[in-house]
Design a protein around this motif. Structure first.
Motif, PDB file in Angstrom:
ATOM      1  N   ASP A  39      34.129  -3.022 -26.253  1.00  0.00           N
ATOM      2  CA  ASP A  39      32.748  -3.086 -25.771  1.00  0.00           C
ATOM      3  C   ASP A  39      32.165  -4.474 -26.014  1.00  0.00           C
ATOM      4  O   ASP A  39      31.495  -5.036 -25.150  1.00  0.00           O
ATOM      5  CB  ASP A  39      31.900  -2.020 -26.472  1.00  0.00           C
ATOM      6  N   PHE A  40      32.443  -5.035 -27.173  1.00  0.00           N
ATOM      7  CA  PHE A  40      31.970  -6.378 -27.502  1.00  0.00           C
ATOM      8  C   PHE A  40      32.531  -7.392 -26.522  1.00  0.00           C
ATOM      9  O   PHE A  40      31.806  -8.261 -26.019  1.00  0.00           O
ATOM     10  CB  PHE A  40      32.376  -6.730 -28.933  1.00  0.00           C
ATOM     11  N   ASP A  41      33.835  -7.303 -26.234  1.00  0.00           N
ATOM     12  CA  ASP A  41      34.465  -8.219 -25.280  1.00  0.00           C
ATOM     13  C   ASP A  41      33.847  -8.090 -23.897  1.00  0.00           C
ATOM     14  O   ASP A  41      33.610  -9.094 -23.210  1.00  0.00           O
ATOM     15  CB  ASP A  41      35.973  -7.966 -25.197  1.00  0.00           C
ATOM     16  N   GLN A  42      33.587  -6.860 -23.473  1.00  0.00           N
ATOM     17  CA  GLN A  42      32.999  -6.636 -22.151  1.00  0.00           C
ATOM     18  C   GLN A  42      31.608  -7.261 -22.062  1.00  0.00           C
ATOM     19  O   GLN A  42      31.272  -7.924 -21.078  1.00  0.00           O
ATOM     20  CB  GLN A  42      32.929  -5.135 -21.847  1.00  0.00           C
ATOM     21  N   GLN A  43      30.808  -7.072 -23.095  1.00  0.00           N
ATOM     22  CA  GLN A  43      29.463  -7.655 -23.104  1.00  0.00           C
ATOM     23  C   GLN A  43      29.533  -9.184 -23.113  1.00  0.00           C
ATOM     24  O   GLN A  43      28.736  -9.856 -22.451  1.00  0.00           O
ATOM     25  CB  GLN A  43      28.677  -7.167 -24.312  1.00  0.00           C
ATOM     26  N   ALA A  44      30.491  -9.737 -23.858  1.00  0.00           N
ATOM     27  CA  ALA A  44      30.655 -11.193 -23.892  1.00  0.00           C
ATOM     28  C   ALA A  44      31.021 -11.717 -22.513  1.00  0.00           C
ATOM     29  O   ALA A  44      30.478 -12.737 -22.065  1.00  0.00           O
ATOM     30  CB  ALA A  44      31.719 -11.576 -24.920  1.00  0.00           C
ATOM     31  N   LYS A  45      31.932 -11.037 -21.814  1.00  0.00           N
ATOM     32  CA  LYS A  45      32.327 -11.463 -20.469  1.00  0.00           C
ATOM     33  C   LYS A  45      31.142 -11.417 -19.510  1.00  0.00           C
ATOM     34  O   LYS A  45      30.956 -12.323 -18.691  1.00  0.00           O
ATOM     35  CB  LYS A  45      33.463 -10.581 -19.944  1.00  0.00           C
ATOM     36  N   GLU A  46      30.328 -10.367 -19.614  1.00  0.00           N
ATOM     37  CA  GLU A  46      29.148 -10.259 -18.754  1.00  0.00           C
ATOM     38  C   GLU A  46      28.167 -11.391 -19.028  1.00  0.00           C
ATOM     39  O   GLU A  46      27.603 -11.979 -18.097  1.00  0.00           O
ATOM     40  CB  GLU A  46      28.473  -8.902 -18.951  1.00  0.00           C
ATOM     41  N   ASN A  47      27.970 -11.699 -20.307  1.00  0.00           N
ATOM     42  CA  ASN A  47      27.056 -12.797 -20.663  1.00  0.00           C
ATOM     43  C   ASN A  47      27.577 -14.138 -20.157  1.00  0.00           C
ATOM     44  O   ASN A  47      26.799 -14.976 -19.677  1.00  0.00           O
ATOM     45  CB  ASN A  47      26.851 -12.849 -22.179  1.00  0.00           C
ATOM     46  N   ILE A  48      28.874 -14.350 -20.245  1.00  0.00           N
ATOM     47  CA  ILE A  48      29.465 -15.596 -19.767  1.00  0.00           C
ATOM     48  C   ILE A  48      29.288 -15.717 -18.262  1.00  0.00           C
ATOM     49  O   ILE A  48      28.937 -16.787 -17.750  1.00  0.00           O
ATOM     50  CB  ILE A  48      30.950 -15.681 -20.171  1.00  0.00           C
ATOM     51  N   GLN A  49      29.513 -14.629 -17.530  1.00  0.00           N
ATOM     52  CA  GLN A  49      29.333 -14.657 -16.074  1.00  0.00           C
ATOM     53  C   GLN A  49      27.891 -14.983 -15.710  1.00  0.00           C
ATOM     54  O   GLN A  49      27.624 -15.765 -14.793  1.00  0.00           O
ATOM     55  CB  GLN A  49      29.745 -13.311 -15.451  1.00  0.00           C
ATOM     56  N   GLU A  50      26.957 -14.396 -16.436  1.00  0.00           N
ATOM     57  CA  GLU A  50      25.531 -14.658 -16.179  1.00  0.00           C
ATOM     58  C   GLU A  50      25.193 -16.124 -16.449  1.00  0.00           C
ATOM     59  O   GLU A  50      24.479 -16.765 -15.665  1.00  0.00           O
ATOM     60  CB  GLU A  50      24.678 -13.748 -17.061  1.00  0.00           C
ATOM     61  N   MET A  51      25.732 -16.674 -17.534  1.00  0.00           N
ATOM     62  CA  MET A  51      25.480 -18.078 -17.855  1.00  0.00           C
ATOM     63  C   MET A  51      26.094 -18.999 -16.807  1.00  0.00           C
ATOM     64  O   MET A  51      25.508 -20.036 -16.461  1.00  0.00           O
ATOM     65  CB  MET A  51      26.017 -18.408 -19.245  1.00  0.00           C
ATOM     66  N   LYS A  52      27.278 -18.648 -16.294  1.00  0.00           N
ATOM     67  CA  LYS A  52      27.901 -19.463 -15.243  1.00  0.00           C
ATOM     68  C   LYS A  52      27.046 -19.474 -13.981  1.00  0.00           C
ATOM     69  O   LYS A  52      26.887 -20.514 -13.337  1.00  0.00           O
ATOM     70  CB  LYS A  52      29.300 -18.939 -14.926  1.00  0.00           C
ATOM     71  N   LYS A  53      26.471 -18.318 -13.638  1.00  0.00           N
ATOM     72  CA  LYS A  53      25.599 -18.253 -12.462  1.00  0.00           C
ATOM     73  C   LYS A  53      24.363 -19.131 -12.663  1.00  0.00           C
ATOM     74  O   LYS A  53      23.947 -19.841 -11.752  1.00  0.00           O
ATOM     75  CB  LYS A  53      25.176 -16.809 -12.191  1.00  0.00           C
ATOM     76  N   GLU A  54      23.784 -19.075 -13.850  1.00  0.00           N
ATOM     77  CA  GLU A  54      22.616 -19.903 -14.142  1.00  0.00           C
ATOM     78  C   GLU A  54      22.969 -21.385 -14.097  1.00  0.00           C
ATOM     79  O   GLU A  54      22.190 -22.210 -13.588  1.00  0.00           O
ATOM     80  CB  GLU A  54      22.040 -19.537 -15.513  1.00  0.00           C
TER      81      GLU A  54
END
Length: 86
Positions: A39-54
């Motif tokens: 779950d931690f890894d999944q949340q980290a991946k989602e946060n990274i994707q969001e930061m890349k979009k920004e």
């Protein structure tokens, strides 16, 4: 006068916590840890994707601003090499 209720307060011995929680098998502990980490890894991946979009959005904004500023400059300066300009 008494309604059949005992006099004084009685405390329940049940704390509401899962019984024998401390006695979980090692396998169940490992499963819980693995679930938490996934779950931690999944949340980290989602946060990274969001930061890349920004970041992409910010880069596009900067590129547009640079293009506008270049268009404001005279053509001679625009075509000049940076080395010569500096």
């Amino acid at each position: 006068m008494s309604l059949g209720k005992p006099v004084g307060k009685r405390r329940s011995t049940d704390s509401g916590v899962e019984p024998d929680r401390g006695a979980l098998s090692q396998e169940k502990k490992d499963q819980r840890i693995a679930l938490f980490l996934s779950d931690f890894d999944q949340q980290a991946k989602e946060n990274i994707q969001e930061m890349k979009k920004e970041l992409d959005s910010l880069l596009q904004t900067a590129e547009k601003a640079l293009t506008v500023e270049l268009l404001k400059m005279p053509v001679a300066i625009r075509k000049m090499r940076r080395k010569d300009l500096l």
